[in-house]
Design a protein around this motif. Structure first.
Motif, mmCIF file in Angstrom:
data_model
loop_
_atom_site.group_PDB
_atom_site.id
_atom_site.type_symbol
_atom_site.label_atom_id
_atom_site.label_comp_id
_atom_site.label_asym_id
_atom_site.label_seq_id
_atom_site.Cartn_x
_atom_site.Cartn_y
_atom_site.Cartn_z
ATOM 1 N N GLN A 1 25.578 12.792 45.720
ATOM 2 C CA GLN A 1 26.461 12.212 44.717
ATOM 3 C C GLN A 1 26.398 10.693 44.816
ATOM 4 O O GLN A 1 26.328 10.127 45.909
ATOM 5 N N ALA A 2 26.439 10.025 43.664
ATOM 6 C CA ALA A 2 26.196 8.578 43.629
ATOM 7 C C ALA A 2 27.189 7.885 42.715
ATOM 8 O O ALA A 2 27.640 8.438 41.709
ATOM 9 N N LYS A 3 27.497 6.646 43.089
ATOM 10 C CA LYS A 3 28.331 5.793 42.233
ATOM 11 C C LYS A 3 27.731 4.395 42.202
ATOM 12 O O LYS A 3 26.985 3.975 43.101
ATOM 13 N N CYS A 4 28.075 3.649 41.150
ATOM 14 C CA CYS A 4 27.733 2.234 41.091
ATOM 15 C C CYS A 4 28.983 1.455 40.716
ATOM 16 O O CYS A 4 29.659 1.801 39.732
ATOM 17 N N THR A 5 29.294 0.457 41.509
ATOM 18 C CA THR A 5 30.442 -0.408 41.247
ATOM 19 C C THR A 5 29.950 -1.722 40.667
ATOM 20 O O THR A 5 29.064 -2.369 41.228
ATOM 21 N N TYR A 6 30.521 -2.134 39.543
ATOM 22 C CA TYR A 6 30.164 -3.370 38.861
ATOM 23 C C TYR A 6 31.295 -4.365 39.084
ATOM 24 O O TYR A 6 32.211 -4.492 38.269
ATOM 25 N N GLY A 7 31.259 -5.033 40.233
ATOM 26 C CA GLY A 7 32.239 -6.054 40.537
ATOM 27 C C GLY A 7 31.573 -7.411 40.486
ATOM 28 O O GLY A 7 30.843 -7.728 39.551
ATOM 29 N N THR A 8 31.794 -8.228 41.502
ATOM 30 C CA THR A 8 31.084 -9.496 41.600
ATOM 31 C C THR A 8 29.584 -9.241 41.564
ATOM 32 O O THR A 8 28.828 -9.893 40.844
ATOM 33 N N GLY A 9 29.131 -8.288 42.383
ATOM 34 C CA GLY A 9 27.771 -7.771 42.304
ATOM 35 C C GLY A 9 27.817 -6.335 41.818
ATOM 36 O O GLY A 9 28.884 -5.822 41.454
ATOM 37 N N ALA A 10 26.672 -5.678 41.804
ATOM 38 C CA ALA A 10 26.615 -4.253 41.468
ATOM 39 C C ALA A 10 25.968 -3.520 42.632
ATOM 40 O O ALA A 10 24.931 -3.953 43.146
#
Length: 504
Positions: free
Chosen positions: A260-269
């Motif tokens: 299972q995978a996620k991507c967070t788009y904050g200051t970086g990704a």
């Protein structure tokens, strides 16, 4: 009777937050305080350690003041999550910070890391830690501070030096100077941790010039970290979980099973893929890292791909170019044109992470014509983030020899429909966006609640998360996707080895 409530302290690169959750992981109240970032020279990124703590304290204070007395009494556990790799030095005797906090984006140690890459034990060092010898991580930041801050070297000689990442600095403040500790997820981002043993790695300490006495005590992510000290907001509340921000977001998205995978788009990704109970070391510049651990001795591991600039690209459109007034305006501007045409923006403002690990890369805007408008630039900026993340996805799929079936997304920039549709189109994956985008605070709150015994079963929460999500499906043909990404790789190639002596 008020149900038990959970406090999450979320210390990020651009702000500090305090968020109150119920045991179902639903946010009830929050406070947020901005945090300044300083750029003294090209590639240098600093913050003031005292300002990091003061912003977190202020967020706690504002949240506590907004609660009713019964809500305040119902807070039964606290979780702490934080920007990772950012490095702080302070004196044990009086708790005063020494020198600036070097932020994870800082690239001033590029030459030092190149020298380390020539060491005969460089390959073993990287293999044991699961990382690469890059300025991103804490080890070279520590060495730079010791070399360039006389007070730090003096404190080390006298046994008065504490070294830590932001979690350690916060725990020191929250405990009233009683606790110098870090959890395994944060420690695994320092280049100093043996990934499998989950202990400090002697050869890494020797390379950096540390005895180990300066470093925090290592503890499981889920477990006891004392109580919030008297005189502070939420005094007496036990701290029962600490997680680096990307691991916390993975937990908050309930990506708890391998694959299972996620991507967070904050200051970086940051793309994070759960790989299970044993670390997986991969080619292609992916990082192996501790996801989380508990007092039983078990741990979950992850593979991670890192993009250093994502939300900062939108900030640049706002503050640097003045194309938008607020970050939320970017979607409407980008959507006002059907395509970016041949325009591409490569967001390598502070170097490139996975898969190239090139600190000398710089941002690139290519394909400009007389017809290029602000809307085209905004759309190319969002598409550049998505295309960079698609490379992370492709690299992870190759490393695991299996396709990812879905990408869970979160973080402030994930609010952009244009970005999310571009992500689905260029990756070929279904993209799932939860109703609440701030999964980082949610993840550490749920873990804190589990340790406190008020969160028992996460499966109903997972089903609720799935049912409430928005979904974006790919709308490009395979041929169009391949052509787009081939063009993108050419643009990326042109941004590499740009700054300084690497210019070819």
């Amino acid at each position: 009777m008020t149900e038990p409530l959970l406090l999450a302290l979320d210390q990020g690169t651009s702000s500090s937050r305090a968020v109150l959750f119920n045991p179902q992981g639903e946010p009830l109240a929050s406070a947020q305080v901005p945090l300044a970032i300083h750029y003294p020279a090209d590639g240098w990124v600093e913050q003031q350690a005292r300002a990091i703590w003061e912003s977190q304290f202020q967020a706690m204070h504002e949240l506590e003041r907004a609660l009713t007395p019964s809500q305040r009494r119902a807070v039964c556990a606290c979780g702490v999550t934080n920007q990772r790799e950012t490095t702080v030095l302070w004196r044990r005797s009086d708790g005063a910070a020494i020198g600036p906090a070097l932020v994870w984006q800082d690239r001033r140690t590029t030459d030092l890391c190149r020298r380390w890459q020539q060491r005969p034990d460089a390959a073993e060092w990287q293999q044991r830690t699961g990382l690469v010898l890059d300025p991103y991580f804490s080890a070279s930041k520590v060495r730079w501070l010791l070399d360039h801050t006389p007070a730090a070297a003096d404190a080390q000689r006298s046994g008065d030096l504490c070294i830590g990442t932001v979690d350690s600095w916060l725990l020191w403040q929250l405990s009233g100077g009683e606790l110098h500790a870090s959890d395994h997820s944060n420690a695994s981002r320092t280049l100093l941790l043996d990934l499998e043993q989950r202990t400090w790695l002697p050869q890494a300490l020797a390379a950096v010039g540390l005895s180990g006495e300066e470093l925090p005590q290592l503890r499981p992510s889920r477990g006891g970290f004392g109580r919030i000290a008297a005189g502070l907001p939420f005094a007496g509340v036990p701290i029962t979980a600490v997680l680096g921000d990307q691991q916390a977001a993975t937990y908050g998205q309930l990506c708890l099973a391998a694959g299972q995978a996620k991507c967070t788009y904050g200051t970086g990704a940051f793309l994070v893929v759960n790989v299970g109970e044993k670390p997986v070391r991969a080619e292609g510049g992916l990082l192996s890292t501790v996801g989380w651990s508990d007092a039983s001795g078990s741990a979950s591991y992850c593979l991670e791909g890192s993009l250093f600039n994502a939300g900062t690209v939108v900030q640049w459109l706002r503050d640097g170019l003045g194309l938008i007034s607020t970050a939320s305006d970017v979607d409407a501007l980008a959507a006002s044109v059907p395509s970016s045409g041949e325009l591409m923006l490569v967001p390598a403002f502070t170097g490139w992470g996975t898969p190239h690990w090139d600190p000398s890369a710089r941002g690139l805007l290519i394909g400009l014509t007389r017809d290029t408008s602000a809307a085209h630039v905004a759309r190319a900026a969002l598409e550049g983030i998505a295309l960079a993340v698609s490379t992370l996805v492709e690299t992870a799929e190759a490393a695991l020899a299996t396709p990812l079936l879905e990408l869970a997304v979160d973080g402030g920039a994930a609010a952009s429909d244009v970005l999310m549709q571009a992500q689905a189109d260029c990756s070929g994956l279904s993209v799932r966006r939860p109703p609440h985008l701030e999964s980082t605070a949610r993840g550490v709150a749920l873990m804190a609640g589990q340790e406190a015994g008020v969160v028992a079963d996460l499966e109903p929460l997972r089903q609720q998360l799935l049912s409430g999500a928005s979904r974006f499906s790919p709308q490009l043909s395979d041929h169009a996707r391949r052509a787009w990404r081939c063009r993108w790789q050419e643009a990326v190639r042109r941004c590499l080895h740009w700054q300084g002596d690497d210019h070819v």
